[in-house]
Design a protein around this motif. Structure first.
Motif, PDB file in Angstrom:
ATOM      1  N   GLN A  20      36.371  45.978  44.656  1.00 24.61           N
ATOM      2  CA  GLN A  20      35.322  46.996  44.632  1.00 24.61           C
ATOM      3  C   GLN A  20      34.929  47.245  43.185  1.00 24.61           C
ATOM      4  OE1 GLN A  20      37.459  50.300  46.391  1.00 24.61           O
ATOM      5  NE2 GLN A  20      36.231  50.113  48.240  1.00 24.61           N
ATOM      6  N   VAL A  21      33.634  47.246  42.915  1.00 19.81           N
ATOM      7  CA  VAL A  21      33.146  47.662  41.602  1.00 19.81           C
ATOM      8  C   VAL A  21      33.070  49.176  41.652  1.00 19.81           C
ATOM      9  CG1 VAL A  21      31.198  47.623  40.016  1.00 19.81           C
ATOM     10  CG2 VAL A  21      31.914  45.516  41.160  1.00 19.81           C
ATOM     11  N   VAL A  22      33.848  49.825  40.797  1.00 23.31           N
ATOM     12  CA  VAL A  22      33.964  51.278  40.820  1.00 23.31           C
ATOM     13  C   VAL A  22      32.971  51.945  39.871  1.00 23.31           C
ATOM     14  CG1 VAL A  22      35.553  53.210  40.471  1.00 23.31           C
ATOM     15  CG2 VAL A  22      36.406  51.072  41.414  1.00 23.31           C
ATOM     16  N   LYS A  23      32.734  51.316  38.711  1.00 24.18           N
ATOM     17  CA  LYS A  23      31.846  51.933  37.719  1.00 24.18           C
ATOM     18  C   LYS A  23      31.222  50.858  36.841  1.00 24.18           C
ATOM     19  CE  LYS A  23      31.693  55.565  34.281  1.00 24.18           C
ATOM     20  NZ  LYS A  23      32.421  56.617  33.583  1.00 24.18           N
ATOM     21  N   ILE A  24      29.939  51.043  36.525  1.00 26.98           N
ATOM     22  CA  ILE A  24      29.212  50.144  35.627  1.00 26.98           C
ATOM     23  C   ILE A  24      28.456  51.005  34.618  1.00 26.98           C
ATOM     24  CG2 ILE A  24      27.490  48.317  35.446  1.00 26.98           C
ATOM     25  CD1 ILE A  24      27.758  47.839  38.421  1.00 26.98           C
ATOM     26  N   THR A  25      28.422  50.558  33.374  1.00 27.24           N
ATOM     27  CA  THR A  25      27.596  51.260  32.386  1.00 27.24           C
ATOM     28  C   THR A  25      26.135  51.171  32.840  1.00 27.24           C
ATOM     29  OG1 THR A  25      27.538  49.246  31.067  1.00 27.24           O
ATOM     30  CG2 THR A  25      29.090  50.931  30.369  1.00 27.24           C
ATOM     31  N   PRO A  26      25.294  52.098  32.436  1.00 31.98           N
ATOM     32  CA  PRO A  26      23.886  52.069  32.849  1.00 31.98           C
ATOM     33  C   PRO A  26      23.173  50.789  32.416  1.00 31.98           C
ATOM     34  CG  PRO A  26      24.425  54.165  31.787  1.00 31.98           C
ATOM     35  CD  PRO A  26      25.599  53.251  31.585  1.00 31.98           C
ATOM     36  N   LYS A  27      22.167  50.397  33.168  1.00 30.20           N
ATOM     37  CA  LYS A  27      21.374  49.211  32.850  1.00 30.20           C
ATOM     38  C   LYS A  27      20.724  49.392  31.479  1.00 30.20           C
ATOM     39  CE  LYS A  27      17.825  46.164  34.619  1.00 30.20           C
ATOM     40  NZ  LYS A  27      16.997  45.809  35.750  1.00 30.20           N
ATOM     41  N   GLY A  28      20.777  48.333  30.673  1.00 32.99           N
ATOM     42  CA  GLY A  28      20.146  48.373  29.358  1.00 32.99           C
ATOM     43  C   GLY A  28      20.914  49.143  28.308  1.00 32.99           C
ATOM     44  N   TYR A  29      22.181  49.452  28.573  1.00 34.55           N
ATOM     45  CA  TYR A  29      22.976  50.219  27.607  1.00 34.55           C
ATOM     46  C   TYR A  29      23.175  49.417  26.330  1.00 34.55           C
ATOM     47  CZ  TYR A  29      26.656  53.150  25.715  1.00 34.55           C
ATOM     48  OH  TYR A  29      27.388  53.976  24.906  1.00 34.55           O
ATOM     49  N   LYS A  30      22.995  50.067  25.195  1.00 33.86           N
ATOM     50  CA  LYS A  30      23.173  49.426  23.892  1.00 33.86           C
ATOM     51  C   LYS A  30      24.112  50.268  23.035  1.00 33.86           C
ATOM     52  CE  LYS A  30      18.622  47.253  23.757  1.00 33.86           C
ATOM     53  NZ  LYS A  30      18.955  45.850  23.798  1.00 33.86           N
ATOM     54  N   LEU A  31      24.879  49.587  22.220  1.00 32.19           N
ATOM     55  CA  LEU A  31      25.738  50.270  21.257  1.00 32.19           C
ATOM     56  C   LEU A  31      24.878  50.840  20.137  1.00 32.19           C
ATOM     57  CD1 LEU A  31      28.587  47.598  21.072  1.00 32.19           C
ATOM     58  CD2 LEU A  31      28.583  49.736  22.364  1.00 32.19           C
ATOM     59  N   SER A  32      25.457  51.662  19.282  1.00 32.97           N
ATOM     60  CA  SER A  32      24.692  52.293  18.202  1.00 32.97           C
ATOM     61  C   SER A  32      24.102  51.265  17.229  1.00 32.97           C
ATOM     62  CB  SER A  32      25.564  53.290  17.439  1.00 32.97           C
ATOM     63  OG  SER A  32      26.685  52.623  16.886  1.00 32.97           O
ATOM     64  N   ASN A  33      24.669  50.045  17.202  1.00 31.34           N
ATOM     65  CA  ASN A  33      24.136  49.004  16.325  1.00 31.34           C
ATOM     66  C   ASN A  33      23.085  48.135  17.021  1.00 31.34           C
ATOM     67  OD1 ASN A  33      25.737  47.530  18.037  1.00 31.34           O
ATOM     68  ND2 ASN A  33      27.091  46.714  16.448  1.00 31.34           N
ATOM     69  N   GLY A  34      22.705  48.509  18.258  1.00 23.02           N
ATOM     70  CA  GLY A  34      21.642  47.817  18.975  1.00 23.02           C
ATOM     71  C   GLY A  34      22.085  46.653  19.846  1.00 23.02           C
ATOM     72  N   ILE A  35      23.365  46.357  19.878  1.00 12.79           N
ATOM     73  CA  ILE A  35      23.875  45.243  20.687  1.00 12.79           C
ATOM     74  C   ILE A  35      24.045  45.688  22.138  1.00 12.79           C
ATOM     75  CG2 ILE A  35      25.853  43.701  21.055  1.00 12.79           C
ATOM     76  CD1 ILE A  35      26.238  43.656  18.046  1.00 12.79           C
ATOM     77  N   ASP A  36      23.563  44.851  23.060  1.00 14.33           N
ATOM     78  CA  ASP A  36      23.736  45.135  24.490  1.00 14.33           C
ATOM     79  C   ASP A  36      25.226  45.171  24.827  1.00 14.33           C
ATOM     80  OD1 ASP A  36      21.007  45.176  25.557  1.00 14.33           O
ATOM     81  OD2 ASP A  36      20.951  43.076  24.926  1.00 14.33           O
ATOM     82  N   TYR A  37      25.591  46.111  25.705  1.00 19.00           N
ATOM     83  CA  TYR A  37      26.998  46.277  26.084  1.00 19.00           C
ATOM     84  C   TYR A  37      27.078  46.612  27.566  1.00 19.00           C
ATOM     85  CZ  TYR A  37      31.587  48.447  26.556  1.00 19.00           C
ATOM     86  OH  TYR A  37      32.855  48.773  26.979  1.00 19.00           O
ATOM     87  N   CYS A  38      28.086  46.071  28.224  1.00 13.85           N
ATOM     88  CA  CYS A  38      28.331  46.412  29.623  1.00 13.85           C
ATOM     89  C   CYS A  38      29.830  46.510  29.860  1.00 13.85           C
ATOM     90  CB  CYS A  38      27.736  45.353  30.558  1.00 13.85           C
ATOM     91  SG  CYS A  38      27.965  45.763  32.314  1.00 13.85           S
ATOM     92  N   SER A  39      30.223  47.539  30.552  1.00 11.90           N
ATOM     93  CA  SER A  39      31.607  47.763  30.935  1.00 11.90           C
ATOM     94  C   SER A  39      31.633  47.942  32.455  1.00 11.90           C
ATOM     95  CB  SER A  39      32.124  49.025  30.244  1.00 11.90           C
ATOM     96  OG  SER A  39      33.393  49.373  30.747  1.00 11.90           O
ATOM     97  N   VAL A  40      32.537  47.219  33.111  1.00 10.80           N
ATOM     98  CA  VAL A  40      32.642  47.282  34.569  1.00 10.80           C
ATOM     99  C   VAL A  40      34.094  47.544  34.936  1.00 10.80           C
ATOM    100  CG1 VAL A  40      32.352  45.996  36.726  1.00 10.80           C
ATOM    101  CG2 VAL A  40      30.744  45.650  34.856  1.00 10.80           C
ATOM    102  N   ARG A  41      34.323  48.577  35.735  1.00 13.29           N
ATOM    103  CA  ARG A  41      35.669  48.858  36.234  1.00 13.29           C
ATOM    104  C   ARG A  41      35.748  48.322  37.649  1.00 13.29           C
ATOM    105  NH1 ARG A  41      38.442  54.704  36.703  1.00 13.29           N
ATOM    106  NH2 ARG A  41      37.155  54.684  38.536  1.00 13.29           N
ATOM    107  N   VAL A  42      36.744  47.471  37.884  1.00  9.96           N
ATOM    108  CA  VAL A  42      36.919  46.808  39.170  1.00  9.96           C
ATOM    109  C   VAL A  42      38.272  47.209  39.747  1.00  9.96           C
ATOM    110  CG1 VAL A  42      37.097  44.568  40.313  1.00  9.96           C
ATOM    111  CG2 VAL A  42      35.538  44.845  38.399  1.00  9.96           C
ATOM    112  N   LYS A  43      38.270  47.525  41.034  1.00 10.19           N
ATOM    113  CA  LYS A  43      39.504  47.903  41.718  1.00 10.19           C
ATOM    114  C   LYS A  43      39.788  46.869  42.808  1.00 10.19           C
ATOM    115  CE  LYS A  43      41.552  51.910  43.993  1.00 10.19           C
ATOM    116  NZ  LYS A  43      41.294  53.286  44.449  1.00 10.19           N
TER     117      LYS A  43
END
Length: 81
Positions: A20-43
């Motif tokens: 189960q995918v429990v949590k995903i960062t919002p679509k288009g999330y970027k770090l403060s330096n402008g780099i795309d980032y995604c974090s997914v918590r899987v159970k």
């Protein structure tokens, strides 16, 4: 160990361990330096995992994890009766 977060997600889903995918960062999330980032918590039945990706891989991870979370779309054609 995996070459990418996408490979790890695929392995978890295909393991058939009640993934189960429990949590995903919002679509288009970027770090403060402008780099795309995604974090997914899987159970799974075997535990919880945190997958992280940066750049182009982050965009692909978001798409794959969203698909796992929402499931495939079913297109229905409206036909007049």
């Amino acid at each position: 160990m995996y070459f990418s977060s996408i490979e790890a997600l695929k392995e978890l889903v295909e393991s058939g361990a009640g993934t189960q995918v429990v949590k995903i960062t919002p679509k288009g999330y970027k770090l403060s330096n402008g780099i795309d980032y995604c974090s997914v918590r899987v159970k799974t039945l075997g535990g919880e995992y945190l997958l992280q990706a940066y750049g182009k891989e982050a965009i692909e991870l978001y798409e794959k994890a969203s698909y796992v979370l929402e499931g495939p779309m079913l297109l229905v054609k409206n036909v007049g009766v």
